[in-house]
Each structure stands twice: as structure tokens, then as C-alpha cells.
Motif scaffolding. Structure first.
Motif, mmCIF file in Angstrom:
data_model
loop_
_atom_site.group_PDB
_atom_site.id
_atom_site.type_symbol
_atom_site.label_atom_id
_atom_site.label_comp_id
_atom_site.label_asym_id
_atom_site.label_seq_id
_atom_site.Cartn_x
_atom_site.Cartn_y
_atom_site.Cartn_z
ATOM 1 N N ASN A 160 -3.174 -6.437 16.485
ATOM 2 C CA ASN A 160 -2.757 -7.726 17.023
ATOM 3 C C ASN A 160 -2.566 -8.763 15.917
ATOM 4 N N ASN A 161 -1.396 -9.397 15.932
ATOM 5 C CA ASN A 161 -1.100 -10.474 14.994
ATOM 6 C C ASN A 161 -1.314 -10.038 13.546
ATOM 7 N N CYS A 162 -0.796 -8.857 13.226
ATOM 8 C CA CYS A 162 -0.911 -8.324 11.864
ATOM 9 C C CYS A 162 0.469 -8.300 11.190
ATOM 10 N N THR A 163 0.466 -8.342 9.864
ATOM 11 C CA THR A 163 1.695 -8.308 9.089
ATOM 12 C C THR A 163 1.633 -7.173 8.073
ATOM 13 N N PHE A 164 2.715 -6.394 8.010
ATOM 14 C CA PHE A 164 2.816 -5.260 7.101
ATOM 15 C C PHE A 164 4.042 -5.473 6.213
ATOM 16 N N VAL A 165 3.839 -5.599 4.908
ATOM 17 C CA VAL A 165 4.932 -5.914 3.986
ATOM 18 C C VAL A 165 4.939 -4.953 2.798
ATOM 19 N N GLY A 166 6.068 -4.309 2.570
ATOM 20 C CA GLY A 166 6.260 -3.513 1.364
ATOM 21 C C GLY A 166 5.377 -2.290 1.233
ATOM 22 N N ASN A 167 4.935 -1.726 2.358
ATOM 23 C CA ASN A 167 4.133 -0.498 2.305
ATOM 24 C C ASN A 167 5.050 0.718 2.241
ATOM 25 N N LYS A 168 4.534 1.831 1.663
ATOM 26 C CA LYS A 168 5.387 2.996 1.430
ATOM 27 C C LYS A 168 4.691 4.305 1.795
ATOM 28 N N ASP A 217 6.497 18.349 7.600
ATOM 29 C CA ASP A 217 5.782 18.020 8.828
ATOM 30 C C ASP A 217 4.575 17.141 8.580
ATOM 31 N N GLU A 218 4.191 16.942 7.337
ATOM 32 C CA GLU A 218 2.951 16.235 7.066
ATOM 33 C C GLU A 218 3.094 15.056 6.118
ATOM 34 N N GLU A 219 4.194 14.934 5.423
ATOM 35 C CA GLU A 219 4.310 13.880 4.432
ATOM 36 C C GLU A 219 5.618 13.103 4.573
ATOM 37 N N GLY A 220 5.575 11.855 4.163
ATOM 38 C CA GLY A 220 6.765 11.034 4.115
ATOM 39 C C GLY A 220 7.086 10.282 5.387
ATOM 40 N N TYR A 221 6.149 10.215 6.338
ATOM 41 C CA TYR A 221 6.421 9.482 7.572
ATOM 42 C C TYR A 221 5.565 8.218 7.661
ATOM 43 N N ALA A 222 6.056 7.233 8.421
ATOM 44 C CA ALA A 222 5.307 6.016 8.730
ATOM 45 C C ALA A 222 5.015 5.176 7.491
ATOM 46 N N GLY A 223 6.019 4.405 7.084
ATOM 47 C CA GLY A 223 5.845 3.572 5.903
ATOM 48 C C GLY A 223 4.659 2.643 5.991
ATOM 49 N N ALA A 224 4.397 2.090 7.170
ATOM 50 C CA ALA A 224 3.280 1.162 7.333
ATOM 51 C C ALA A 224 2.190 1.717 8.232
ATOM 52 N N LEU A 225 2.579 2.252 9.400
ATOM 53 C CA LEU A 225 1.595 2.541 10.451
ATOM 54 C C LEU A 225 1.920 3.859 11.138
ATOM 55 N N GLY A 226 1.013 4.832 11.062
ATOM 56 C CA GLY A 226 1.188 6.124 11.714
ATOM 57 C C GLY A 226 0.304 6.235 12.941
ATOM 58 N N LEU A 227 0.914 6.505 14.100
ATOM 59 C CA LEU A 227 0.163 6.707 15.341
ATOM 60 C C LEU A 227 0.257 8.188 15.682
ATOM 61 N N VAL A 228 -0.797 8.920 15.377
ATOM 62 C CA VAL A 228 -0.761 10.374 15.440
ATOM 63 C C VAL A 228 -1.865 10.893 16.360
ATOM 64 N N ASN A 277 0.845 -1.192 0.000
ATOM 65 C CA ASN A 277 0.000 0.000 0.000
ATOM 66 C C ASN A 277 0.883 1.246 0.000
ATOM 67 N N THR A 278 0.385 2.331 -0.582
ATOM 68 C CA THR A 278 1.180 3.552 -0.719
ATOM 69 C C THR A 278 0.337 4.779 -0.402
ATOM 70 N N ALA A 279 0.925 5.732 0.307
ATOM 71 C CA ALA A 279 0.275 7.012 0.606
ATOM 72 C C ALA A 279 1.367 8.050 0.830
ATOM 73 N N PRO A 280 1.013 9.355 0.816
ATOM 74 C CA PRO A 280 2.022 10.359 1.154
ATOM 75 C C PRO A 280 2.614 10.139 2.551
ATOM 76 N N SER A 281 1.758 9.712 3.512
ATOM 77 C CA SER A 281 2.199 9.318 4.841
ATOM 78 C C SER A 281 1.293 8.202 5.345
ATOM 79 N N SER A 282 1.788 7.439 6.330
ATOM 80 C CA SER A 282 1.048 6.288 6.862
ATOM 81 C C SER A 282 0.629 5.374 5.714
ATOM 82 N N GLY A 283 1.623 4.693 5.148
ATOM 83 C CA GLY A 283 1.413 3.930 3.924
ATOM 84 C C GLY A 283 0.282 2.935 3.973
ATOM 85 N N ALA A 284 0.067 2.281 5.124
ATOM 86 C CA ALA A 284 -1.007 1.293 5.224
ATOM 87 C C ALA A 284 -2.141 1.759 6.128
ATOM 88 N N VAL A 285 -1.824 2.151 7.379
ATOM 89 C CA VAL A 285 -2.863 2.487 8.370
ATOM 90 C C VAL A 285 -2.465 3.753 9.121
#
Length: 204
Positions: free
Chosen positions: A28-36, A44-55, A10-18
Motif C-alpha cells: 500500500n502506497n509504495c513506490t518502486f523505481v529503477g529496480n531490475k 522459468d526461474e530468472e529474469g522476471y518481475a523487475g520490481a515485484l514478483g507474486l509467486v 535494487n537488483t536480483a536475478p528475479s523479483s528485483g525488489a520484493v
């Protein structure tokens, strides 16, 4: 909550997956592969958290348990996970981070407070910044009260500082953990530390 999930390419400007914009949630028991996270706009707003952003999570935080993060990338920080803003009391338990890449914080970037990383493994992650002000092949810490316990850091690399961990935050604790075969291009093959009131003990 997310249970037994699989996120790939999965791909996004930030938080590629979630992207979590509130707390009190569990991954819980999740797998994140090749997200961008490949944004190159406002730093300050783009390019962070390849898979998961906690904001801006609330005091209950987000818990990541028994999850795997492989080959995720961020054009800025947090190749797999970024914890930022009001992201307090996030918890990472029993999880694996391998072959993730970012400018700094190759696997995890912590800017929020009171983050716990417990019984987790970081292998072959990379921070490729050439800025001496940043680094952390596996983990970059700028927030306060980060506690890393019972975790393993092996074969992580940073182009500049902190092959495994870069600490700028205050009251950081790294205990009962293993750091082996990590490489920095400049200072701190295992840990680069410029934060205050830190604790390191029982490290092999």
C-alpha cells in the motif's frame, strides 16, 4: 504488509525488489523505481518481475494499492510486476506504471488466475521482444479470469504484438477503460488477442 515504502535501484536475478511466496499480503502506497530483474539463466526461474514478483500466492492473493512503478526492468517478463504459478486473486488498485521495460509484459505479466486491475494507469511502458508469439507493451496476459476495469493505457509500445495489451489467457475482460496512442511493430496497436471467451466493452 508493506505500507509507505520506497524501493529504488535494487537488483536480483528475479523479483528485483520484493518477492512474495505466499498471499494474504498488502502493498500500500509504495513506490518502486529503477529496480531490475536481470537474470539470464533458466528461463522459468530468472529474469522476471523487475520490481515485484507474486509467486504461488494462496487464494487470498496479494493486493497492490495506490502504488507507483517507474523505470523498472526485467530481462524476461513483467518489467514491474509478474503474477505466476498459483498466483491467484492478485489485485492491483489505483496504481501507476510508467517507463517500465521487459521482453514481454512491459509493466505487468499475468500468468496466475483471477487477477484484477482497477483504476490504474499504464504509460510509456515497452515490450521489446522480436518474437511474434509474445508482446504486450503494458500488460501480457496468459492466465485465466483477468479483469481490467477503469484503467488507462497510453503511449505504450511493443516491438511485435499488442502495443498496450497482449491476451493469450481465457475469460479476460477489459471494460470501461481508455487505450490511446499505443504502438505495435506488427499486429494490434492497442490489443492483440488470441485468448478464448474474452470481453471488451465501453473502450475509448
Amino acid at each position: 504488509s508493506f505500507d509507505n515504502c520506497y524501493f529504488e535501484n535494487n537488483t536480483a536475478p528475479s523479483s528485483g525488489a520484493v518477492h512474495f511466496h505466499s498471499g494474504n499480503s498488502i502493498v500500500n502506497n509504495c513506490t518502486f523505481v529503477g529496480n531490475k530483474a536481470q537474470g539470464h539463466g533458466n528461463e522459468d526461474e530468472e529474469g522476471y518481475a523487475g520490481a515485484l514478483g507474486l509467486v504461488y500466492t494462496n487464494n487470498n492473493g496479494v493486493t497492490i494499492n495506490n502504488s507507483k512503478f517507474y523505470n523498472n526492468t526485467a530481462s524476461r517478463d513483467g518489467g514491474a510486476v509478474q503474477i505466476i504459478g498459483g498466483g491467484s486473486n492478485a489485485k492491483i488498485f489505483n496504481s501507476e506504471f510508467e517507463n517500465n521495460t521487459a521482453t514481454y509484459g512491459g509493466a505487468v505479466s499475468v500468468v496466475g488466475s483471477n487477477t484484477q486491475i482497477t483504476n490504474s494507469t499504464f504509460k510509456n511502458n515497452d515490450a521489446n521482444t522480436t518474437s511474434a508469439a509474445e508482446g504486450g507493451g503494458a500488460v501480457y496476459i496468459a492466465g485465466s479470469g483477468t479483469n481490467i476495469t477503469g484503467s488507462t493505457f497510453a503511449n505504450n509500445t511493443a516491438a511485435e504484438e499488442g502495443g498496450a495489451v497482449f491476451v493469450r489467457g481465457t475469460n479476460t475482460r477489459i471494460v470501461n477503460s481508455t487505450l490511446a496512442d499505443n504502438i505495435a511493430g506488427d499486429d494490434g496497436g492497442a490489443i492483440y488477442w488470441e485468448g478464448d471467451n474474452g470481453t471488451v466493452y465501453n473502450i475509448t
